[in-house]
Design an enzyme around this catalytic site. Structure first.
Site, PDB file in Angstrom:
ATOM      1  N   SER A  96       0.873  -1.185   0.000  1.00 22.89           N
ATOM      2  CA  SER A  96       0.000   0.000   0.000  1.00 22.89           C
ATOM      3  C   SER A  96       0.905   1.229   0.000  1.00 22.89           C
ATOM      4  CB  SER A  96      -0.877   0.034   1.254  1.00 22.89           C
ATOM      5  OG  SER A  96      -1.607  -1.153   1.382  1.00 22.89           O
ATOM      6  N   LYS A 171      -7.222   1.863  -2.637  1.00 22.81           N
ATOM      7  CA  LYS A 171      -6.802   1.440  -1.285  1.00 22.81           C
ATOM      8  C   LYS A 171      -6.896   2.625  -0.307  1.00 22.81           C
ATOM      9  CE  LYS A 171      -4.864  -1.045   1.976  1.00 22.81           C
ATOM     10  NZ  LYS A 171      -5.459  -2.189   2.619  1.00 22.81           N
TER      11      LYS A 171
HETATM   12  P1  NAD Z   1       5.825  -5.928   7.367  1.00 30.59           P
HETATM   13  O1  NAD Z   1       6.517  -4.771   7.973  1.00 30.59           O
HETATM   14  O2  NAD Z   1       5.463  -7.104   8.212  1.00 30.59           O
HETATM   15  O3  NAD Z   1       6.711  -6.497   6.138  1.00 30.59           O
HETATM   16  C1  NAD Z   1       7.481  -5.704   5.270  1.00 30.59           C
HETATM   17  C2  NAD Z   1       8.676  -6.521   4.822  1.00 30.59           C
HETATM   18  O4  NAD Z   1       9.444  -5.753   3.888  1.00 30.59           O
HETATM   19  C3  NAD Z   1       9.648  -6.867   5.980  1.00 30.59           C
HETATM   20  O5  NAD Z   1       9.906  -8.253   5.988  1.00 30.59           O
HETATM   21  C4  NAD Z   1      10.898  -6.044   5.682  1.00 30.59           C
HETATM   22  O6  NAD Z   1      12.088  -6.699   6.083  1.00 30.59           O
HETATM   23  C5  NAD Z   1      10.811  -5.950   4.169  1.00 30.59           C
HETATM   24  N1  NAD Z   1      11.555  -4.806   3.617  1.00 30.59           N
HETATM   25  C6  NAD Z   1      11.427  -3.506   3.950  1.00 30.59           C
HETATM   26  N2  NAD Z   1      12.260  -2.754   3.185  1.00 30.59           N
HETATM   27  C7  NAD Z   1      12.910  -3.606   2.364  1.00 30.59           C
HETATM   28  C8  NAD Z   1      13.883  -3.444   1.357  1.00 30.59           C
HETATM   29  N3  NAD Z   1      14.353  -2.233   1.039  1.00 30.59           N
HETATM   30  N4  NAD Z   1      14.325  -4.542   0.721  1.00 30.59           N
HETATM   31  C9  NAD Z   1      13.859  -5.773   1.025  1.00 30.59           C
HETATM   32  N5  NAD Z   1      12.930  -5.998   1.978  1.00 30.59           N
HETATM   33  C10 NAD Z   1      12.459  -4.921   2.634  1.00 30.59           C
HETATM   34  O7  NAD Z   1       4.520  -5.326   6.655  1.00 30.59           O
HETATM   35  P2  NAD Z   1       3.195  -6.106   6.202  1.00 30.59           P
HETATM   36  O8  NAD Z   1       2.210  -6.111   7.315  1.00 30.59           O
HETATM   37  O9  NAD Z   1       3.574  -7.363   5.529  1.00 30.59           O
HETATM   38  O10 NAD Z   1       2.626  -5.066   5.124  1.00 30.59           O
HETATM   39  C11 NAD Z   1       3.166  -4.929   3.832  1.00 30.59           C
HETATM   40  C12 NAD Z   1       2.278  -3.969   3.046  1.00 30.59           C
HETATM   41  O11 NAD Z   1       0.947  -4.495   2.980  1.00 30.59           O
HETATM   42  C13 NAD Z   1       2.169  -2.571   3.682  1.00 30.59           C
HETATM   43  O12 NAD Z   1       2.154  -1.600   2.665  1.00 30.59           O
HETATM   44  C14 NAD Z   1       0.833  -2.631   4.412  1.00 30.59           C
HETATM   45  O13 NAD Z   1       0.240  -1.347   4.554  1.00 30.59           O
HETATM   46  C15 NAD Z   1       0.023  -3.524   3.472  1.00 30.59           C
HETATM   47  N6  NAD Z   1      -1.080  -4.236   4.130  1.00 30.59           N
HETATM   48  C16 NAD Z   1      -0.904  -4.833   5.336  1.00 30.59           C
HETATM   49  C17 NAD Z   1      -1.975  -5.487   5.928  1.00 30.59           C
HETATM   50  C18 NAD Z   1      -1.827  -6.151   7.290  1.00 30.59           C
HETATM   51  O14 NAD Z   1      -2.835  -6.548   7.870  1.00 30.59           O
HETATM   52  N7  NAD Z   1      -0.621  -6.292   7.822  1.00 30.59           N
HETATM   53  C19 NAD Z   1      -3.226  -5.549   5.285  1.00 30.59           C
HETATM   54  C20 NAD Z   1      -3.359  -4.963   4.039  1.00 30.59           C
HETATM   55  C21 NAD Z   1      -2.288  -4.304   3.460  1.00 30.59           C
END
Ligand code: NAD
Length: 297
Positions: A96, A171
């Site tokens: 997102s 979104k």
């Molecule tokens: P998270 O923080 O658990 O995971 C993000 C991952 O990205 C981590 O493993 C981190 O190590 C990795 N990362 C960050 N920068 C990086 C880089 N430069 N290179 C490689 N890896 C990198 O987040 P999440 O909960 O999985 O959410 C991911 C996306 O999905 C976000 O944009 C969030 O808003 C969206 N989202 C989340 C949910 C939810 O319920 N968690 C629901 C809908 C949408």
């Protein structure tokens, strides 16, 4: 297309990647945390040491990262995808992020003949695990049709909303509606409790009427139990509302309700509640009014 790359193996990315493996895709994965790569390699994926290695191995590259700067870094930063991308590849960002950033990224990728889609999701970790996420897509109809089978391994519904950036705009709209909904649920139940009426009785009385909603069903019980384990974290929702405000300023649109909720979330972040579920907006009202919606309190 059988060769898929996946970058960003966090709470959402890991189960999404595992569903691609279960559907039989040849998967190459990368995350900046090695242990997150190792966990998906254990399930059958090939591990990469950089985004570049993922781009070299895959026909479709999916990203699931926190926000716009992370996606830009993976695409354009050191060891990023951009220099090794080939015409005809597909880039699908399921994070997102800001629609402005999504459009910029898509334009630069299209210059290289790479088809870009923004495809953020709704549904949270449970639906990511079940493979039933709702995906809202921006990009060309041809690219959408080409990657739909890949997205189907992770999704229960997939809708093409419009051109590049439209998925991210959709979104943001979703996050505005949900954020304001939760805030007014907490505000209204606080008034009820202060007036001496049991908030759980109010919930039971109104849930079948016009005020009933999925937000009310999911968040009111959390407020009554005081259990704000996520779910969807306040710090991620605040990130999304920050993207709403960036977009609304660019478009000169007034969004007073969203701006108010953003201020509440900022206060909660300052109080150390960033990792709480966004139902924790109740904590803002509880502090403001010196009461608790928790039935035990
Ligand atoms: P998270 O923080 O658990 O995971 C993000 C991952 O990205 C981590 O493993 C981190 O190590 C990795 N990362 C960050 N920068 C990086 C880089 N430069 N290179 C490689 N890896 C990198 O987040 P999440 O909960 O999985 O959410 C991911 C996306 O999905 C976000 O944009 C969030 O808003 C969206 N989202 C989340 C949910 C939810 O319920 N968690 C629901 C809908 C949408």
């Amino acid at each position: 297309m059988r060769k898929v790359g996946f970058i960003g193996l966090g709470l959402m990315g890991q189960p999404m990647a595992c569903n691609l493996l279960r559907a039989g895709y040849e998967l190459t994965v990368y995350d900046r945390n090695d242990h997150k790569v190792a966990a998906v390699v254990k399930e059958g994926a090939a591990g990469a040491k950089s985004p570049q290695e993922v781009a070299e191995a895959a026909e479709v590259i999916i990203t699931m990262l926190p926000n716009s700067p992370h996606v830009k870094e993976v695409v354009f930063g050191a060891n990023g995808l951009y220099p090794v991308l080939r015409p005809g590849q597909y880039f699908v960002d399921m994070s997102s992020i800001s629609p402005i950033a999504a459009k910029e990224i898509a334009e630069k990728l299209e210059e290289k003949g790479v088809h870009a889609l923004d495809a953020p999701v709704s549904g949270g970790v449970e639906k990511a695990k079940a493979g039933t996420l709702a995906v809202m897509v921006g990009g060309s109809a041809a690219a959408f049709e080409a990657v739909k089978p890949v997205l189907s391994a992770m999704a229960g519904s997939i809708v093409l909303v419009g051109p590049a950036g439209a998925g991210q705009t959709c979104k943001l709209v979703n996050q505005m509606i949900v954020g304001v909904n939760i805030a007014i649920i907490a505000e209204a139940l606080t008034l009820g409790k202060k007036a001496g009426v049991d908030p759980e009785n109010i919930f039971q009385a109104i849930r079948g009427g016009l005020a009933g909603s999925q937000c009310l069903e999911d968040k009111a019980p959390r407020m009554f139990s005081g259990n704000f384990d996520p779910g969807f974290r306040i710090n991620l929702h605040a990130k999304d509302l920050g993207n709403v405000l960036e977009t609304s300023r660019e478009l000169h649109v007034a969004v007073p309700l969203t701006a108010q909720v953003m201020e509440m979330m900022q206060a909660l972040l300052n109080d150390g509640h960033g990792a709480c579920d966004h139902g924790g907006l109740a904590l803002f009202y509880e502090k403001l009014n010196s009461l608790s919606l928790n039935r035990e309190a």
